[in-house]
Design an enzyme around this catalytic site. Structure first.
Site, short mmCIF file in Angstrom:
data_model
loop_
_atom_site.label_atom_id
_atom_site.label_comp_id
_atom_site.label_asym_id
_atom_site.label_seq_id
_atom_site.Cartn_x
_atom_site.Cartn_y
_atom_site.Cartn_z
N HIS A 58 -12.15 43.93 80.22
CA HIS A 58 -13.36 43.63 81.00
C HIS A 58 -13.11 42.41 81.91
O HIS A 58 -13.44 42.44 83.10
CB HIS A 58 -14.51 43.35 80.02
CG HIS A 58 -15.76 42.81 80.65
ND1 HIS A 58 -16.92 43.54 80.76
CD2 HIS A 58 -16.04 41.59 81.20
CE1 HIS A 58 -17.85 42.81 81.35
NE2 HIS A 58 -17.35 41.62 81.62
N GLU A 59 -12.53 41.36 81.33
CA GLU A 59 -12.28 40.14 82.11
C GLU A 59 -11.24 40.38 83.20
O GLU A 59 -11.33 39.81 84.29
CB GLU A 59 -11.84 39.00 81.18
CG GLU A 59 -12.87 38.60 80.14
CD GLU A 59 -14.19 38.18 80.75
OE1 GLU A 59 -14.19 37.65 81.88
OE2 GLU A 59 -15.24 38.38 80.11
N HIS A 62 -12.84 41.68 86.33
CA HIS A 62 -13.31 40.60 87.22
C HIS A 62 -12.13 39.99 87.98
O HIS A 62 -12.21 39.76 89.19
CB HIS A 62 -13.97 39.49 86.40
CG HIS A 62 -15.25 39.89 85.73
ND1 HIS A 62 -16.29 40.49 86.40
CD2 HIS A 62 -15.67 39.75 84.43
CE1 HIS A 62 -17.29 40.71 85.56
NE2 HIS A 62 -16.93 40.27 84.37
N ASP A 161 -22.89 38.70 83.95
CA ASP A 161 -22.62 39.58 85.09
C ASP A 161 -23.91 40.02 85.79
O ASP A 161 -23.99 40.00 87.03
CB ASP A 161 -21.84 40.81 84.62
CG ASP A 161 -20.49 40.45 84.05
OD1 ASP A 161 -19.96 39.38 84.41
OD2 ASP A 161 -19.95 41.23 83.23
#
Length: 359
Positions: A58-59, A62, A161
């Site tokens: 997930h990170e 980004h 987010d």
């Protein structure tokens, strides 16, 4: 981040694990072992590790999206409350910020789709209810938790987010400073609600998340306000020009006398050519004195400190100080000769005077 340990480097970003994450694993393993035995403890630990692999992905969502806009991600740290991708800066273009914010949850959606296909059945949030049931499907539960991560991260609580998307949309009409203030205020309200819910339910993780949201929203709102005030300020306007310096070979006695003679919290260390090679902090001097060791300024100093020129915008200085690895930024001329330095403290003082329209 202090107390974190590097485990590798992927796509130019260090992957780090905070020591408290190991404490989380220990707590989960011991709790499951005490309740249901070794097999349950093993399964619980494997599930948590698999979940946090999804968090790291997930990170990286980004980070990779930010890289498309020329923004680097020095490191990604795994914490008990999730992951933290430390971007050099957030994009100021609202459209770019929306894309960077959505990239993380999008990764979890992709993971959910892949796991749902592997399981061969419809996997939704209702699968969360059977998370603690013996014999529940590992992949189905992992898919359901990824879907839960999407829903949770899209709550409009800045700087989560969803909160970043909220801020970016507001920026289009209100401007970045006002939008950040409103989004941060909303995030703080949500954080208080999370804290109350965590307190009533005895959920320590939720209380930690609430604290993180509140603190991060406050800090980022302050940073945006400072940057707004600093738009037309250059390094020469903020630098300290009255100071005492040290040479690399000076010992603890010279450092201590400098500490007593001045109110400085950091001392620039200059080489024979007048270039700054580091800073010795007050804390470093105290540690050396308490340890009763023989040490030079060159050995005690913080090295690799950032340097800017006189005409650099203050935003560049703020970026250099953002990661907290250096106590100050040195200001030099074209020949790298040291002219002065800038700390967080004197930037704060400058901003107070700026708000009062004194400077």
């Amino acid at each position: 981040m202090i107390w974190s340990y590097r485990i590798g480097k992927v796509f130019g970003s260090e992957v780090r694990v905070h020591v408290t994450f190991f404490l989380l694993l220990l707590w989960i393993g011991l709790s499951a072992y005490a309740a249901e035995g070794l097999q349950a403890a093993t399964l619980n630990l494997l599930f948590v590790l698999a979940l946090f692999v999804c968090v790291v992905l997930h990170e990286f969502g980004h980070a990779l999206m930010a890289r498309r806009f020329g923004i680097k991600t020095p490191d990604i740290t795994l914490l008990p409350i999730g992951g933290l991708a430390r971007l050099e800066r957030m994009p100021e273009d609202p459209k770019q910020e929306i894309l960077v914010a959505l990239a993380g949850p999008f990764v979890n959606v992709v993971i959910w789709v892949i796991l749902a296909l592997l399981v061969g059945a419809e996997v939704g949030l209702l699968n969360i209810e059977s998370l603690d049931q013996a014999g529940s499907d590992f992949l189905a539960q992992l898919a359901a938790v990824n879907l839960l991560l999407v829903v949770f991260n899209m709550i409009p609580a800045f700087p989560m987010d969803g909160g970043r998307v909220f801020r970016a949309v507001l920026t289009i009409w209100l401007g970045r400073e006002r939008a950040t203030g409103l989004a941060a205020g909303t995030g703080q309200v949500v954080a208080v609600l999370f804290a109350l819910l965590g307190l009533l339910s005895g959920n320590l993780i939720l209380m930690l998340v609430a604290f993180f949201i509140f603190a991060a929203a406050t800090a980022e709102n302050a940073d945006v306000q400072i940057r707004s005030l600093a738009e037309d300020i250059q390094a020469r306007d903020a630098m300290i020009t009255s100071y005492e310096s040290l040479s690399p070979d000076e010992g603890l006695r010279a450092m201590s006398f400098g500490l007593l003679r001045t109110t400085q919290h950091e001392f620039p260390v200059l080489d024979s050519a007048g270039r700054c090679v580091g800073f010795v902090t007050r804390d470093a001097i105290f540690r050396a004195a308490q340890a009763e060791v023989t040490i030079t300024a060159g050995a005690a100093m913080t090295k690799n400190t950032p340097t800017v020129d006189l005409l650099a915008p203050l935003s560049t200085v703020l970026d250099a100080l953002a990661d907290g690895s250096s106590p100050a930024v040195s200001v030099a001329d074209g020949d790298e000769v040291f002219l002065g330095y800038i700390t967080r403290e004197n930037i704060g003082e400058l901003m107070v005077l700026r708000r009062a329209q004194i400077v």
